[in-house]
Design a protein around this motif. Structure first.
Motif, PDB file in Angstrom:
ATOM      1  N   LEU A 146      -3.686  -2.947  -6.147  1.00 37.01           N
ATOM      2  CA  LEU A 146      -3.856  -1.507  -5.535  1.00 37.01           C
ATOM      3  C   LEU A 146      -3.652  -0.496  -6.429  1.00 37.01           C
ATOM      4  O   LEU A 146      -4.408   0.482  -6.396  1.00 37.01           O
ATOM      5  CB  LEU A 146      -2.856  -1.576  -4.466  1.00 37.01           C
ATOM      6  N   LEU A 147      -2.817  -0.699  -7.315  1.00 39.13           N
ATOM      7  CA  LEU A 147      -2.699   0.464  -8.554  1.00 39.13           C
ATOM      8  C   LEU A 147      -3.878   0.564  -9.293  1.00 39.13           C
ATOM      9  O   LEU A 147      -4.323   1.574  -9.778  1.00 39.13           O
ATOM     10  CB  LEU A 147      -1.381   0.205  -9.239  1.00 39.13           C
ATOM     11  N   ARG A 148      -4.485  -0.659 -10.000  1.00 37.43           N
ATOM     12  CA  ARG A 148      -5.626  -0.656 -10.531  1.00 37.43           C
ATOM     13  C   ARG A 148      -6.709   0.051  -9.782  1.00 37.43           C
ATOM     14  O   ARG A 148      -7.346   0.995 -10.594  1.00 37.43           O
ATOM     15  CB  ARG A 148      -6.059  -1.745 -11.136  1.00 37.43           C
ATOM     16  N   GLU A 149      -7.098  -0.057  -8.639  1.00 40.99           N
ATOM     17  CA  GLU A 149      -8.053   0.520  -7.879  1.00 40.99           C
ATOM     18  C   GLU A 149      -7.560   2.136  -7.812  1.00 40.99           C
ATOM     19  O   GLU A 149      -8.575   2.805  -7.755  1.00 40.99           O
ATOM     20  CB  GLU A 149      -8.052   0.175  -6.437  1.00 40.99           C
ATOM     21  N   ARG A 150      -6.522   2.493  -8.001  1.00 42.15           N
ATOM     22  CA  ARG A 150      -6.147   3.983  -8.011  1.00 42.15           C
ATOM     23  C   ARG A 150      -6.211   4.326  -9.634  1.00 42.15           C
ATOM     24  O   ARG A 150      -5.799   5.581  -9.700  1.00 42.15           O
ATOM     25  CB  ARG A 150      -4.631   4.220  -7.664  1.00 42.15           C
TER      26      ARG A 150
ATOM     27  N   LEU B  72       3.815  10.098  -7.775  1.00 44.83           N
ATOM     28  CA  LEU B  72       4.932  10.546  -8.776  1.00 44.83           C
ATOM     29  C   LEU B  72       4.336  10.183 -10.251  1.00 44.83           C
ATOM     30  O   LEU B  72       5.221  10.755 -11.018  1.00 44.83           O
ATOM     31  CB  LEU B  72       6.096   9.627  -8.500  1.00 44.83           C
ATOM     32  N   VAL B  73       3.628   9.347 -10.518  1.00 47.20           N
ATOM     33  CA  VAL B  73       2.910   8.851 -11.773  1.00 47.20           C
ATOM     34  C   VAL B  73       1.739   9.173 -12.163  1.00 47.20           C
ATOM     35  O   VAL B  73       0.985   9.025 -11.190  1.00 47.20           O
ATOM     36  CB  VAL B  73       3.151   7.463 -11.852  1.00 47.20           C
ATOM     37  N   PRO B  74       1.291   9.981 -13.170  1.00 45.44           N
ATOM     38  CA  PRO B  74      -0.009  10.343 -13.118  1.00 45.44           C
ATOM     39  C   PRO B  74      -1.049   9.239 -13.423  1.00 45.44           C
ATOM     40  O   PRO B  74      -0.650   8.132 -13.997  1.00 45.44           O
ATOM     41  CB  PRO B  74      -0.046  11.069 -14.747  1.00 45.44           C
ATOM     42  N   ARG B  75      -2.048   9.313 -13.105  1.00 41.79           N
ATOM     43  CA  ARG B  75      -3.187   8.201 -12.996  1.00 41.79           C
ATOM     44  C   ARG B  75      -3.222   7.800 -14.529  1.00 41.79           C
ATOM     45  O   ARG B  75      -3.308   8.753 -15.305  1.00 41.79           O
ATOM     46  CB  ARG B  75      -4.719   9.013 -12.456  1.00 41.79           C
ATOM     47  N   GLY B  76      -3.564   6.694 -14.619  1.00 39.85           N
ATOM     48  CA  GLY B  76      -3.794   6.220 -16.315  1.00 39.85           C
ATOM     49  C   GLY B  76      -2.623   5.724 -16.535  1.00 39.85           C
ATOM     50  O   GLY B  76      -2.795   5.133 -17.840  1.00 39.85           O
ATOM     51  N   ALA B  77      -1.681   5.810 -16.091  1.00 40.53           N
ATOM     52  CA  ALA B  77      -0.138   5.522 -16.595  1.00 40.53           C
ATOM     53  C   ALA B  77      -0.445   3.816 -16.794  1.00 40.53           C
ATOM     54  O   ALA B  77      -0.958   3.358 -16.061  1.00 40.53           O
ATOM     55  CB  ALA B  77       1.079   5.616 -15.707  1.00 40.53           C
TER      56      ALA B  77
ATOM     57  N   ALA C 248       0.718  -1.087   0.019  1.00 39.83           N
ATOM     58  CA  ALA C 248       0.020  -0.079  -0.034  1.00 39.83           C
ATOM     59  C   ALA C 248       1.009   1.196  -0.057  1.00 39.83           C
ATOM     60  O   ALA C 248       0.573   2.321  -0.692  1.00 39.83           O
ATOM     61  CB  ALA C 248      -0.814  -0.090   1.096  1.00 39.83           C
ATOM     62  N   ALA C 249       1.967   1.262   0.597  1.00 37.15           N
ATOM     63  CA  ALA C 249       2.838   2.447   0.710  1.00 37.15           C
ATOM     64  C   ALA C 249       3.600   2.586  -0.596  1.00 37.15           C
ATOM     65  O   ALA C 249       3.722   3.796  -1.103  1.00 37.15           O
ATOM     66  CB  ALA C 249       3.812   2.343   1.867  1.00 37.15           C
ATOM     67  N   ARG C 250       3.999   1.591  -1.301  1.00 36.92           N
ATOM     68  CA  ARG C 250       4.514   1.761  -2.714  1.00 36.92           C
ATOM     69  C   ARG C 250       3.195   2.136  -3.538  1.00 36.92           C
ATOM     70  O   ARG C 250       3.740   2.986  -4.494  1.00 36.92           O
ATOM     71  CB  ARG C 250       4.897   0.218  -3.106  1.00 36.92           C
ATOM     72  N   ALA C 251       2.293   1.711  -3.505  1.00 36.30           N
ATOM     73  CA  ALA C 251       1.206   2.195  -4.509  1.00 36.30           C
ATOM     74  C   ALA C 251       0.928   3.805  -4.157  1.00 36.30           C
ATOM     75  O   ALA C 251       0.759   4.575  -5.076  1.00 36.30           O
ATOM     76  CB  ALA C 251      -0.289   1.482  -4.175  1.00 36.30           C
ATOM     77  N   ARG C 252       0.866   4.239  -2.761  1.00 34.47           N
ATOM     78  CA  ARG C 252       0.693   5.588  -2.495  1.00 34.47           C
ATOM     79  C   ARG C 252       1.929   6.324  -3.154  1.00 34.47           C
ATOM     80  O   ARG C 252       1.915   7.568  -3.657  1.00 34.47           O
ATOM     81  CB  ARG C 252       0.750   5.866  -1.023  1.00 34.47           C
TER      82      ARG C 252
END
Length: 96
Positions: free
Chosen positions: A51-55, A31-36, A22-26
């Protein structure tokens, strides 16, 4: 060896693994735009990718073992085999 996708370790260690992912996903989110488009090499059961897909990220993972891929989260796209054998076109991912 990976067990069921919901738990691999004992409760205490499993909680620590989830907190770390979860910390890595945050961090990625900062640092990386959503949708990347993100590739996780050696993604295990795919928790970080989930977790990244959920974001709002487009995700894909790789794992050496087909057995590990089969035991991963079914809703996360994971390719099994050597990374060098993968045929991702140049520019397929924004973050690896």
């Amino acid at each position: 060896a990976y067990g069921a996708p919901t738990q691999r370790f004992g409760a205490v260690l499993e909680g620590a693994v989830r907190a770390f992912r979860a910390a890595r996903a945050r961090l990625v989110q900062r640092l990386v735009p959503r949708g990347a488009r993100i590739l996780d090499v050696g993604c295990g059961r795919g928790l970080f990718l989930r977790l990244l897909r959920e974001r709002g990220y487009q995700v894909r993972g790789t794992e050496l073992s087909e057995a590990t891929r089969r035991n991963a989260y079914a809703d996360v796209p994971i390719d099994a085999g050597e990374l060098t054998a993968a045929s991702y076109p140049p520019g397929s991912f924004d973050l690896i």
